[in-house]
Scaffold this motif. Structure first.
Motif, PDB file in Angstrom:
ATOM      1  N   PRO A   8       0.830  -1.213   0.000  1.00 35.09           N
ATOM      2  CA  PRO A   8       0.000   0.000   0.000  1.00 35.09           C
ATOM      3  C   PRO A   8       0.857   1.252   0.000  1.00 35.09           C
ATOM      4  CG  PRO A   8       0.015  -0.999   2.180  1.00 35.09           C
ATOM      5  CD  PRO A   8       0.754  -1.943   1.269  1.00 35.09           C
ATOM      6  N   ASP A  11       0.522   6.478   2.767  1.00 35.29           N
ATOM      7  CA  ASP A  11      -0.558   7.088   3.538  1.00 35.29           C
ATOM      8  C   ASP A  11      -1.711   6.128   3.817  1.00 35.29           C
ATOM      9  OD1 ASP A  11      -1.100   6.971   0.840  1.00 35.29           O
ATOM     10  OD2 ASP A  11      -2.426   8.718   0.863  1.00 35.29           O
ATOM     11  N   ARG A  12      -1.567   4.848   3.436  1.00 34.35           N
ATOM     12  CA  ARG A  12      -2.623   3.865   3.678  1.00 34.35           C
ATOM     13  C   ARG A  12      -2.102   2.737   4.544  1.00 34.35           C
ATOM     14  NH1 ARG A  12      -6.403   2.175  -1.232  1.00 34.35           N
ATOM     15  NH2 ARG A  12      -7.488   1.383   0.611  1.00 34.35           N
ATOM     16  N   SER A  18      -7.487  -1.943   1.590  1.00 37.25           N
ATOM     17  CA  SER A  18      -6.304  -2.008   0.726  1.00 37.25           C
ATOM     18  C   SER A  18      -6.135  -3.399   0.122  1.00 37.25           C
ATOM     19  CB  SER A  18      -5.057  -1.609   1.521  1.00 37.25           C
ATOM     20  OG  SER A  18      -4.893  -2.434   2.652  1.00 37.25           O
TER      21      SER A  18
END
Length: 223
Positions: A8, A11-12, A18
C-alpha cells in the motif's frame, strides 16, 4: 511478480480496503487473468497480514478471480481425470484456509465454485463437506473461548479460571502488588499477581476448617 500489488501507499494502512483494492487491481491490469493461480496463493499468504483471514466476503472475492466457465469439465472423461488440476488445487486451498479459520461458506461461495469448476469437481466436493461438518462442529465446544484472547496476563488467567470452575457463582479474586521502586525496566511491566477462584461451597468449607491444620491437595489424576 504480484508483490507490488500488496504494497500500500505510505498514507494507507494494511487493512481490508487495501487488500480488496489489490485484488481489484489485479483484475483491472490483467484482463486475461494470466497468473491468477500464483496471485491467489500469494493473496492467501497475505490475508493474515491485512487482517482479513476471517472475512467471508474477501474469500469470495478471491474465488471470483478465477476465469469463469473455463475449468468446467465438459464430459465424463474430464471429470475422471481431474480437469485443470492446478486450478482445482488452488480452489481447494482457498476453501482449506477458510476451514482453518472457521469461515463458513455461503451460497455466493457455492455459486462461484459452480460457475468456475462445475458441480462435479473437487472444490465443489470440498465445499459440500464443509457445509456438512462445519455446521456440526461450529458450536460443539461447550466452553467457547473468545476469538481474540486478551493479552493482559491477569485477564488471561481470569478467563482460564472461569473455564476451570464449573460453578457459575464462583468469584475470581486478584491480588496484585506494585513493582519495587528500583525496577529499571523500560517496557510495560507486569505487576506481580496471584489470581484465584472460589465457589461459595469452597469458601464455606474453608471457613469451617481449622487454620492450624494444613490442607493437602491430592493429584493430579488422569481423566
Amino acid at each position: 511478480p504480484h508483490e507490488e500489488l500488496f504494497r500500500p501507499s505510505p498514507d494507507r494502512e494494511k487493512d481490508k480496503a487495501s487488500f480488496i483494492q489489490a485484488v481489484k487491481n489485479f483484475g483491472r491490469y490483467n484482463v486475461r487473468k494470466r497468473g491468477h493461480v500464483e496471485f491467489i496463493y500469494l493473496a492467501l499468504r497475505k490475508m493474515q497480514e491485512f487482517g482479513v483471514e476471517r472475512d467471508l466476503a474477501t474469500y469470495n472475492l478471491l474465488l471470483d478471480v478465477f476465469p469463469k466457465e473455463v475449468f468446467r469439465p465438459r464430459n465424463v472423461f474430464q471429470r475422471i481425470f481431474i480437469h485443470y488440476p492446478r486450478q482445482q488445487e488452488c480452489g481447494i486451498a482457498v476453501l482449506e484456509q477458510m476451514e482453518k479459520y472457521g469461515v463458513m461458506p455461503n451460497t455466493e461461495t457455492e455459486f462461484l465454485l459452480i460457475q468456475t469448476f462445475g458441480r462435479k469437481s473437487y472444490p465443489m466436493l470440498k465445499f459440500l463437506r464443509m457445509k456438512l461438518w462445519l455446521t456440526r462442529f461450529k458450536n460443539v465446544n461447550p466452553f467457547p473461548v473468545p476469538r481474540n484472547l486478551p493479552q493482559d496476563p491477569v485477564d488471561l488467567a481470569r478467563l482460564g479460571l472461569r473455564h476451570m470452575e464449573p460453578d457459575l457463582s464462583a468469584r475470581v479474586t486478584v491480588y496484585q502488588m506494585p513493582l519495587p521502586n528500583d525496577s529499571a525496566s523500560t517496557e510495560a511491566p507486569t505487576l506481580p499477581h496471584i489470581v484465584g477462584i472460589q465457589s461459595p461451597d469452597q469458601q464455606a468449607a474453608l471457613a469451617r476448617h481449622n487454620p492450624a491444620r494444613p490442607i493437602f491437595v491430592e493429584g493430579p489424576f488422569s481423566l
